[in-house]
Design a protein around this motif. Structure first.
Motif, mmCIF file in Angstrom:
data_model
loop_
_atom_site.group_PDB
_atom_site.id
_atom_site.type_symbol
_atom_site.label_atom_id
_atom_site.label_comp_id
_atom_site.label_asym_id
_atom_site.label_seq_id
_atom_site.Cartn_x
_atom_site.Cartn_y
_atom_site.Cartn_z
ATOM 1 N N VAL A 2 0.825 -1.212 0.000
ATOM 2 C CA VAL A 2 0.000 0.000 0.000
ATOM 3 C C VAL A 2 0.859 1.262 0.000
ATOM 4 C CG1 VAL A 2 -1.962 -1.110 1.120
ATOM 5 C CG2 VAL A 2 -0.171 -0.082 2.541
ATOM 6 N N LEU A 3 2.132 1.130 -0.369
ATOM 7 C CA LEU A 3 2.989 2.305 -0.443
ATOM 8 C C LEU A 3 2.436 3.272 -1.478
ATOM 9 C CD1 LEU A 3 6.510 0.597 -0.379
ATOM 10 C CD2 LEU A 3 5.374 1.803 1.485
ATOM 11 N N ALA A 4 2.324 4.526 -1.073
ATOM 12 C CA ALA A 4 1.821 5.600 -1.946
ATOM 13 C C ALA A 4 0.376 5.389 -2.376
ATOM 14 C CB ALA A 4 2.710 5.754 -3.182
ATOM 15 N N MET A 5 -0.361 4.525 -1.668
ATOM 16 C CA MET A 5 -1.763 4.300 -2.036
ATOM 17 C C MET A 5 -2.613 5.496 -1.652
ATOM 18 S SD MET A 5 -4.363 1.240 -0.927
ATOM 19 C CE MET A 5 -4.685 1.811 0.733
ATOM 20 N N GLU A 6 -3.461 5.937 -2.556
ATOM 21 C CA GLU A 6 -4.404 7.025 -2.314
ATOM 22 C C GLU A 6 -5.786 6.592 -2.792
ATOM 23 O OE1 GLU A 6 -3.913 9.633 -0.638
ATOM 24 O OE2 GLU A 6 -1.739 9.857 -0.552
ATOM 25 N N GLU A 7 -6.805 7.395 -2.422
ATOM 26 C CA GLU A 7 -8.173 6.999 -2.757
ATOM 27 C C GLU A 7 -8.585 7.376 -4.168
ATOM 28 O OE1 GLU A 7 -10.954 8.831 -0.159
ATOM 29 O OE2 GLU A 7 -10.010 10.808 -0.285
ATOM 30 N N ASN A 8 -7.755 8.173 -4.854
ATOM 31 C CA ASN A 8 -8.030 8.433 -6.270
ATOM 32 C C ASN A 8 -6.710 8.624 -7.001
ATOM 33 O OD1 ASN A 8 -7.308 11.384 -6.437
ATOM 34 N ND2 ASN A 8 -8.973 11.533 -4.948
ATOM 35 N N ASP A 9 -6.743 8.462 -8.306
ATOM 36 C CA ASP A 9 -5.518 8.467 -9.102
ATOM 37 C C ASP A 9 -4.925 9.857 -9.279
ATOM 38 O OD1 ASP A 9 -5.287 5.684 -9.671
ATOM 39 O OD2 ASP A 9 -6.976 5.852 -11.044
ATOM 40 N N MET A 10 -5.655 10.892 -8.883
ATOM 41 C CA MET A 10 -5.098 12.242 -8.940
ATOM 42 C C MET A 10 -4.111 12.475 -7.807
ATOM 43 S SD MET A 10 -8.451 14.480 -9.996
ATOM 44 C CE MET A 10 -7.482 15.992 -10.050
ATOM 45 N N LYS A 11 -4.354 11.841 -6.664
ATOM 46 C CA LYS A 11 -3.480 12.010 -5.509
ATOM 47 C C LYS A 11 -2.303 11.042 -5.534
ATOM 48 C CE LYS A 11 -7.072 13.583 -2.286
ATOM 49 N NZ LYS A 11 -7.761 13.288 -0.993
ATOM 50 N N GLY A 12 -2.507 9.875 -6.071
ATOM 51 C CA GLY A 12 -1.461 8.849 -6.074
ATOM 52 C C GLY A 12 -1.990 7.606 -6.777
ATOM 53 N N LYS A 13 -1.458 6.465 -6.393
ATOM 54 C CA LYS A 13 -1.859 5.211 -7.035
ATOM 55 C C LYS A 13 -2.921 4.527 -6.188
ATOM 56 C CE LYS A 13 0.066 1.001 -9.083
ATOM 57 N NZ LYS A 13 1.283 0.196 -9.316
ATOM 58 N N THR A 14 -4.034 4.175 -6.814
ATOM 59 C CA THR A 14 -5.096 3.477 -6.093
ATOM 60 C C THR A 14 -4.852 1.968 -6.109
ATOM 61 O OG1 THR A 14 -6.423 3.387 -8.120
ATOM 62 C CG2 THR A 14 -6.833 5.223 -6.626
ATOM 63 N N LEU A 15 -5.372 1.312 -5.075
ATOM 64 C CA LEU A 15 -5.298 -0.146 -5.007
ATOM 65 C C LEU A 15 -6.552 -0.707 -5.674
ATOM 66 C CD1 LEU A 15 -3.618 -2.539 -3.821
ATOM 67 C CD2 LEU A 15 -5.215 -2.500 -1.893
ATOM 68 N N LYS A 16 -6.383 -1.401 -6.757
ATOM 69 C CA LYS A 16 -7.516 -1.926 -7.520
ATOM 70 C C LYS A 16 -7.675 -3.427 -7.263
ATOM 71 C CE LYS A 16 -7.236 1.536 -11.208
ATOM 72 N NZ LYS A 16 -6.232 2.392 -10.580
ATOM 73 N N SER A 17 -8.815 -3.962 -7.679
ATOM 74 C CA SER A 17 -9.077 -5.385 -7.463
ATOM 75 C C SER A 17 -8.045 -6.255 -8.184
ATOM 76 C CB SER A 17 -10.489 -5.731 -7.941
ATOM 77 O OG SER A 17 -10.666 -5.383 -9.305
ATOM 78 N N ALA A 18 -7.530 -5.791 -9.318
ATOM 79 C CA ALA A 18 -6.506 -6.553 -10.033
ATOM 80 C C ALA A 18 -5.226 -6.647 -9.211
ATOM 81 C CB ALA A 18 -6.211 -5.899 -11.388
ATOM 82 N N ASN A 19 -4.875 -5.568 -8.499
ATOM 83 C CA ASN A 19 -3.696 -5.599 -7.633
ATOM 84 C C ASN A 19 -3.886 -6.597 -6.488
ATOM 85 O OD1 ASN A 19 -3.918 -2.095 -8.050
ATOM 86 N ND2 ASN A 19 -2.415 -3.382 -9.096
ATOM 87 N N PRO A 63 -10.404 3.209 -2.723
ATOM 88 C CA PRO A 63 -11.489 3.830 -3.486
ATOM 89 C C PRO A 63 -12.776 3.032 -3.341
ATOM 90 C CG PRO A 63 -9.942 2.738 -4.965
ATOM 91 C CD PRO A 63 -9.347 2.665 -3.592
ATOM 92 N N THR A 64 -13.886 3.682 -3.555
ATOM 93 C CA THR A 64 -15.192 3.033 -3.390
ATOM 94 C C THR A 64 -15.319 1.793 -4.280
ATOM 95 O OG1 THR A 64 -16.219 5.150 -2.816
ATOM 96 C CG2 THR A 64 -17.682 3.375 -3.551
ATOM 97 N N ALA A 65 -14.802 1.886 -5.487
ATOM 98 C CA ALA A 65 -14.907 0.744 -6.414
ATOM 99 C C ALA A 65 -14.226 -0.491 -5.837
ATOM 100 C CB ALA A 65 -14.290 1.107 -7.758
ATOM 101 N N THR A 66 -13.056 -0.316 -5.226
ATOM 102 C CA THR A 66 -12.338 -1.453 -4.652
ATOM 103 C C THR A 66 -13.084 -2.012 -3.441
ATOM 104 O OG1 THR A 66 -10.237 -0.514 -5.398
ATOM 105 C CG2 THR A 66 -10.121 -2.223 -3.726
ATOM 106 N N LEU A 67 -13.658 -1.146 -2.621
ATOM 107 C CA LEU A 67 -14.456 -1.608 -1.482
ATOM 108 C C LEU A 67 -15.619 -2.473 -1.973
ATOM 109 C CD1 LEU A 67 -14.656 1.522 0.875
ATOM 110 C CD2 LEU A 67 -13.631 -0.689 1.416
ATOM 111 N N LYS A 68 -16.264 -2.048 -3.047
ATOM 112 C CA LYS A 68 -17.381 -2.824 -3.600
ATOM 113 C C LYS A 68 -16.906 -4.195 -4.085
ATOM 114 C CE LYS A 68 -20.100 -0.627 -6.446
ATOM 115 N NZ LYS A 68 -20.512 0.283 -7.555
ATOM 116 N N HIS A 69 -15.703 -4.224 -4.684
ATOM 117 C CA HIS A 69 -15.186 -5.486 -5.220
ATOM 118 C C HIS A 69 -14.785 -6.467 -4.114
ATOM 119 C CE1 HIS A 69 -14.029 -3.251 -9.175
ATOM 120 N NE2 HIS A 69 -15.318 -3.507 -9.092
ATOM 121 N N LEU A 70 -14.534 -5.952 -2.912
ATOM 122 C CA LEU A 70 -14.156 -6.853 -1.815
ATOM 123 C C LEU A 70 -15.250 -7.877 -1.531
ATOM 124 C CD1 LEU A 70 -12.403 -4.462 0.749
ATOM 125 C CD2 LEU A 70 -11.337 -6.186 -0.717
#
Length: 420
Positions: A208-225, A276-283
């Motif tokens: 989760v290094l540099a993880m942010e809730e949207n791609d404008m702030k940093g890198k988001t953690l997606k379901s593929a990750n 991000p909300t999308a990743t929470l939904k994918h959980l």
């Protein structure tokens, strides 16, 4: 047009308290209120801070912009200055006009915590102080090296056992706590406990290094990750499929085969408040992976109070996750403060009464407890906000111990704590 003075009165804000919150003198703030005379230095930041304070007190954006706008004038030079000053309100108006009032008040405790900066920056006990109190190592620095070093109040023990239950039996759990509440310590304790008890649990921890809730702030953690992390945790040597469908089929098969071999699987995501909300939904979809009646993946989310807001029942986007996720909150130490300090000191060969006098613990508790309304300059009663979390306690106590040695006091007293 409503004046600033009238708006302060409407919001029940005391000028002296507001001045203190803004970090300026009462006289300077009186000039702002009565004569619209703003300091030249940090003029824009000061207006935005005042606007934020008024917003939290219940004022609308329109009221704030009107109150902070300079009064009209016929003098050309003055008018030019006012036009320049008025532009400083634009960032405030743009930033806050779409923020729901409920969200602003839900974040009040966080804003308070940030404004106090946990009262102190990182503190360590000096060598002279350790010698004076016979502390052969700092009880708060690199202090958790084994399971016996983990302090367990009833609240902390409940969260700890809830995490263990998810590791052993599955489920979805969100561990929520302020910065410095001990979340990372419990995560480390869980991983150590799995190894210590030889539990057949494969732990998956996406980076989760540099993880942010949207791609404008940093890198988001997606379901593929997350899928990649699970695959590599089960079989580090496998070649991950490229297409999304093939990758998730591969993931499901690996989980089934591993489960039938006697393994359980635990996904731990730190800094989950940045998901991000999308990743929470994918959980939910990860959680529902199964082999017959057996769930294949337990999930533990670890995050700050913003995570609780994201998992609110009122958030329709993630309601399917909320219905399946238990929230366990790490509370302040409060009534366990004396027990916590005695535990930490005994771990380094000392005791509470060898370092603190009888009134010191109550003074520490009072120093790290705030009245929400009073801290914002509001009249009337407010609710108590406690910062009695391990990190804040350690910083305050370390500074108090150092101060006691500097003035030659035999023990840390209430007066010493109050002066920190």
């Amino acid at each position: 047009m409503m004046t600033l003075k009238a708006l302060l009165a409407q919001c029940n804000l005391v000028q002296a308290h507001v001045a203190r919150e803004l970090g300026i003198s009462a006289g300077t703030f009186a000039d702002i209120v009565n004569h619209d005379k703003w300091p030249v230095k940090n003029h824009s930041d000061l207006k935005n801070k005042l606007g934020d304070l008024l917003m939290h007190a219940g004022a609308t954006t329109q009221q704030i912009v009107c109150a902070l706008s300079p009064a009209p004038t016929t003098d050309v030079n003055t008018a030019k200055k006012q036009k320049a000053q008025a532009t400083t309100l634009e960032p405030f108006e743009t930033t806050f006009k779409n923020v729901p009032k409920t969200t602003r008040h839900a974040n009040d405790a966080l804003t308070l915590k940030e404004s106090t900066d946990m009262l102190l920056r990182k503190q360590t006990i000096t060598q002279a102080a350790r010698k004076s109190f016979n502390l052969f190592r700092d009880p708060f620095l690199d202090d958790v090296n084994e399971a016996a070093d983990v302090y367990l109040s009833n609240d902390i023990r409940y969260v700890r056992e809830s995490m263990w239950a998810v590791a052993k039996h599955g489920g979805m759990l969100a561990v929520v706590g302020e910065s410095g509440a001990g979340k990372t310590t419990l995560r480390r304790d869980l991983i150590d406990r799995i190894a210590r008890e030889n539990a057949n649990v494969i732990v998956v921890e996406p980076y989760v290094l540099a993880m942010e809730e949207n791609d404008m702030k940093g890198k988001t953690l997606k379901s593929a990750n997350i899928a990649d992390a699970i695959i590599h945790a089960i079989n580090p040597l496998i070649n991950v499929k490229r297409s999304s469908e093939a990758r998730f089929r591969q993931l499901h098969k690996l989980l089934i085969d591993s489960n039938r071999s006697g393994n359980k699987h635990l996904l731990i995501i730190e800094e989950a408040h940045c998901l991000p909300t999308a990743t929470l939904k994918h959980l939910k979809r990860f959680f529902e992976l199964e082999d017959g009646f057996k769930k294949l993946l337990g999930i533990v989310l670890v995050g700050q109070p913003e995570l609780r807001l994201k998992l609110s029942e009122k958030n329709a986007e993630v309601r399917e996750v909320v219905q399946r996720c238990e929230i366990a909150e790490l509370s302040p130490l409060d009534n366990q403060l004396a027990d916590y300090l005695d535990f930490k000191l005994r771990r380094v060969g000392s005791e509470l009464d060898k370092v603190f006098d009888k009134g010191a613990v109550d003074a520490i508790r009072a120093k790290l407890t705030f009245n929400q309304s009073a801290s914002r300059g509001l009249r009337g009663e407010g609710h108590q906000v406690s910062l009695l979390y391990p990190l804040a306690v350690a910083n305050l106590v370390s500074a108090a111990i150092n101060s006691a040695v500097e003035i030659g006091a035999p023990l840390v007293s209430a007066d010493i704590v109050k002066e920190i």
